[in-house]
Design a protein around this motif. Structure first.
Motif, PDB file in Angstrom:
ATOM      1  N   ALA A 110     -14.978  97.470  63.211  1.00  0.00           N
ATOM      2  CA  ALA A 110     -13.867  96.516  62.613  1.00  0.00           C
ATOM      3  C   ALA A 110     -13.087  95.994  63.715  1.00  0.00           C
ATOM      4  O   ALA A 110     -12.958  96.466  64.605  1.00  0.00           O
ATOM      5  N   GLY A 111     -12.414  94.947  63.431  1.00  0.00           N
ATOM      6  CA  GLY A 111     -11.496  93.998  64.204  1.00  0.00           C
ATOM      7  C   GLY A 111     -12.100  92.979  64.723  1.00  0.00           C
ATOM      8  O   GLY A 111     -11.428  92.185  65.379  1.00  0.00           O
ATOM      9  N   SER A 112     -13.453  92.603  64.091  1.00  0.00           N
ATOM     10  CA  SER A 112     -13.721  91.219  64.678  1.00  0.00           C
ATOM     11  C   SER A 112     -12.926  89.940  63.908  1.00  0.00           C
ATOM     12  O   SER A 112     -12.607  90.076  62.738  1.00  0.00           O
ATOM     13  N   GLN A 113     -12.623  89.320  64.655  1.00  0.00           N
ATOM     14  CA  GLN A 113     -11.807  87.952  64.143  1.00  0.00           C
ATOM     15  C   GLN A 113     -12.482  87.132  63.279  1.00  0.00           C
ATOM     16  O   GLN A 113     -12.052  86.748  62.355  1.00  0.00           O
ATOM     17  N   LEU A 114     -13.831  86.944  63.405  1.00  0.00           N
ATOM     18  CA  LEU A 114     -14.760  86.602  62.300  1.00  0.00           C
ATOM     19  C   LEU A 114     -14.735  87.101  61.225  1.00  0.00           C
ATOM     20  O   LEU A 114     -14.625  86.461  60.059  1.00  0.00           O
ATOM     21  N   VAL A 115     -14.949  88.430  61.126  1.00  0.00           N
ATOM     22  CA  VAL A 115     -15.007  89.186  59.748  1.00  0.00           C
ATOM     23  C   VAL A 115     -13.684  89.243  59.034  1.00  0.00           C
ATOM     24  O   VAL A 115     -13.446  88.757  57.909  1.00  0.00           O
ATOM     25  N   ASN A 116     -12.425  89.282  60.006  1.00  0.00           N
ATOM     26  CA  ASN A 116     -11.331  88.925  59.417  1.00  0.00           C
ATOM     27  C   ASN A 116     -10.954  87.610  58.944  1.00  0.00           C
ATOM     28  O   ASN A 116     -10.242  87.486  57.763  1.00  0.00           O
ATOM     29  N   TRP A 117     -11.210  86.643  59.449  1.00  0.00           N
ATOM     30  CA  TRP A 117     -11.374  85.228  58.921  1.00  0.00           C
ATOM     31  C   TRP A 117     -12.093  85.310  57.261  1.00  0.00           C
ATOM     32  O   TRP A 117     -11.336  84.684  56.768  1.00  0.00           O
ATOM     33  N   CYS A 118     -13.199  85.696  57.601  1.00  0.00           N
ATOM     34  CA  CYS A 118     -13.856  85.895  56.363  1.00  0.00           C
ATOM     35  C   CYS A 118     -13.216  86.503  55.100  1.00  0.00           C
ATOM     36  O   CYS A 118     -12.805  86.283  54.042  1.00  0.00           O
ATOM     37  N   ALA A 119     -12.479  87.632  55.461  1.00  0.00           N
ATOM     38  CA  ALA A 119     -11.894  88.438  54.352  1.00  0.00           C
ATOM     39  C   ALA A 119     -10.404  87.706  53.906  1.00  0.00           C
ATOM     40  O   ALA A 119     -10.093  87.731  52.784  1.00  0.00           O
ATOM     41  N   ASN A 120      -9.623  87.153  54.889  1.00  0.00           N
ATOM     42  CA  ASN A 120      -8.531  86.278  54.618  1.00  0.00           C
ATOM     43  C   ASN A 120      -9.020  85.221  53.707  1.00  0.00           C
ATOM     44  O   ASN A 120      -8.127  84.839  52.577  1.00  0.00           O
ATOM     45  N   CYS A 121     -10.290  84.460  53.975  1.00  0.00           N
ATOM     46  CA  CYS A 121     -10.701  83.187  53.114  1.00  0.00           C
ATOM     47  C   CYS A 121     -11.210  83.810  51.664  1.00  0.00           C
ATOM     48  O   CYS A 121     -10.913  83.283  50.604  1.00  0.00           O
ATOM     49  N   ILE A 122     -12.055  84.877  51.701  1.00  0.00           N
ATOM     50  CA  ILE A 122     -12.656  85.114  50.600  1.00  0.00           C
ATOM     51  C   ILE A 122     -11.882  86.010  49.675  1.00  0.00           C
ATOM     52  O   ILE A 122     -11.747  85.939  48.330  1.00  0.00           O
ATOM     53  N   ASP A 123     -11.204  87.308  49.838  1.00  0.00           N
ATOM     54  CA  ASP A 123     -10.430  87.865  49.309  1.00  0.00           C
ATOM     55  C   ASP A 123      -8.881  87.481  48.868  1.00  0.00           C
ATOM     56  O   ASP A 123      -8.552  88.050  47.735  1.00  0.00           O
ATOM     57  N   GLN A 124      -8.579  86.426  49.129  1.00  0.00           N
ATOM     58  CA  GLN A 124      -7.211  85.848  48.892  1.00  0.00           C
ATOM     59  C   GLN A 124      -7.499  85.106  47.524  1.00  0.00           C
ATOM     60  O   GLN A 124      -6.228  85.081  46.782  1.00  0.00           O
ATOM     61  N   GLY A 125      -8.480  84.930  47.159  1.00  0.00           N
ATOM     62  CA  GLY A 125      -8.583  84.061  45.712  1.00  0.00           C
ATOM     63  C   GLY A 125      -7.824  82.996  45.614  1.00  0.00           C
ATOM     64  O   GLY A 125      -7.132  82.535  44.717  1.00  0.00           O
ATOM     65  N   LEU A 126      -7.787  82.183  46.772  1.00  0.00           N
ATOM     66  CA  LEU A 126      -7.003  80.813  46.764  1.00  0.00           C
ATOM     67  C   LEU A 126      -5.498  81.139  46.794  1.00  0.00           C
ATOM     68  O   LEU A 126      -4.881  79.989  46.376  1.00  0.00           O
ATOM     69  N   SER A 127      -5.030  82.126  46.647  1.00  0.00           N
ATOM     70  CA  SER A 127      -3.757  82.248  46.521  1.00  0.00           C
ATOM     71  C   SER A 127      -2.981  81.732  48.016  1.00  0.00           C
ATOM     72  O   SER A 127      -1.812  81.174  48.100  1.00  0.00           O
ATOM     73  N   ASN A 128      -3.654  81.760  49.003  1.00  0.00           N
ATOM     74  CA  ASN A 128      -3.378  81.193  50.376  1.00  0.00           C
ATOM     75  C   ASN A 128      -4.386  80.108  50.657  1.00  0.00           C
ATOM     76  O   ASN A 128      -5.512  80.273  50.255  1.00  0.00           O
ATOM     77  N   PRO A 129      -3.770  78.963  51.364  1.00  0.00           N
ATOM     78  CA  PRO A 129      -4.644  77.922  51.647  1.00  0.00           C
ATOM     79  C   PRO A 129      -5.905  78.444  52.735  1.00  0.00           C
ATOM     80  O   PRO A 129      -5.569  79.306  53.488  1.00  0.00           O
ATOM     81  N   ILE A 130      -7.085  77.944  52.572  1.00  0.00           N
ATOM     82  CA  ILE A 130      -8.165  78.273  53.196  1.00  0.00           C
ATOM     83  C   ILE A 130      -7.916  77.683  54.656  1.00  0.00           C
ATOM     84  O   ILE A 130      -7.687  76.540  54.608  1.00  0.00           O
ATOM     85  N   GLN A 131      -8.210  78.422  55.711  1.00  0.00           N
ATOM     86  CA  GLN A 131      -7.897  77.773  57.034  1.00  0.00           C
ATOM     87  C   GLN A 131      -9.510  77.459  57.790  1.00  0.00           C
ATOM     88  O   GLN A 131      -9.945  78.310  58.250  1.00  0.00           O
ATOM     89  N   PRO A 132     -10.018  76.101  57.403  1.00  0.00           N
ATOM     90  CA  PRO A 132     -11.290  75.678  58.049  1.00  0.00           C
ATOM     91  C   PRO A 132     -10.953  75.629  59.462  1.00  0.00           C
ATOM     92  O   PRO A 132     -10.187  75.394  60.193  1.00  0.00           O
ATOM     93  N   LYS A 133     -12.302  75.968  60.280  1.00  0.00           N
ATOM     94  CA  LYS A 133     -12.083  75.921  61.651  1.00  0.00           C
ATOM     95  C   LYS A 133     -13.585  75.094  62.113  1.00  0.00           C
ATOM     96  O   LYS A 133     -14.739  74.950  61.246  1.00  0.00           O
ATOM     97  N   ASN A 134     -13.592  74.705  63.275  1.00  0.00           N
ATOM     98  CA  ASN A 134     -14.751  74.035  63.827  1.00  0.00           C
ATOM     99  C   ASN A 134     -15.451  74.944  64.501  1.00  0.00           C
ATOM    100  O   ASN A 134     -15.060  75.893  65.236  1.00  0.00           O
TER     101      ASN A 134
END
Length: 156
Positions: free
Chosen positions: A69-93
């Motif tokens: 636990a603690g991977s920034q990539l996994v945290n980014w996934c969780a923030n994008c997928i788990d929020q249900g679009l209640s927060n804007p998705i933060q795309p990255k290059n």
């Protein structure tokens, strides 16, 4: 004509996003495709016109051994997928670099405006001693290809 032996045979790759490097055992989905629309012309029954429409690409699929636990990539996934679009998705290059055995970059792909669309873990089986693999799937708008000038002659 001389045959070149500069093809990257013994290679590995690195993947980075938002300044963070992440190690993966497998990357797939690097593809572009131009769609076509078929048009039937009245009075001409021998063929159809095939006209280009829009380009599309597959999702980028990244596979690696599960990390603690603690991977920034996994945290980014969780923030994008788990929020249900209640927060804007933060795309990255996301940048994928193909390196030869000496660590020299042979090719680089930049996936623009990528964001996670799927996170999965391999099946868990206590009867086997396999490493648990996590898979992350990213959608992206488009990708650019950059080549090391040393390898330009191979692709022209």
């Amino acid at each position: 004509m001389a045959v070149s032996n500069d093809y990257p045979v013994s290679f590995y790759f690195t993947l980075s996003f938002a300044g963070v490097d992440a190690a993966f055992k497998e990357v797939s989905g690097i593809s572009k495709e131009l769609s076509v629309e078929e048009i039937v012309c009245g009075g001409e029954n021998r063929f159809k016109y095939r006209l280009p429409t829009i380009s599309s690409s597959q999702n980028l699929v990244l596979k690696r051994a599960m990390v603690p636990a603690g991977s920034q990539l996994v945290n980014w996934c969780a923030n994008c997928i788990d929020q249900g679009l209640s927060n804007p998705i933060q795309p990255k290059n996301v940048i994928l670099k193909l390196l030869n055995a000496s660590g020299v970059v042979c090719m680089q792909w930049t996936f623009n405006n990528a964001y996670p669309v799927k996170y999965a873990v391999s099946d868990l089986n206590s009867q086997e001693s396999n490493i648990a693999i996590e898979s992350i799937e990213l959608a992206y708008t488009y990708f650019n290809i950059s080549k090391d000038t040393k390898f330009d002659k191979l692709f022209t």
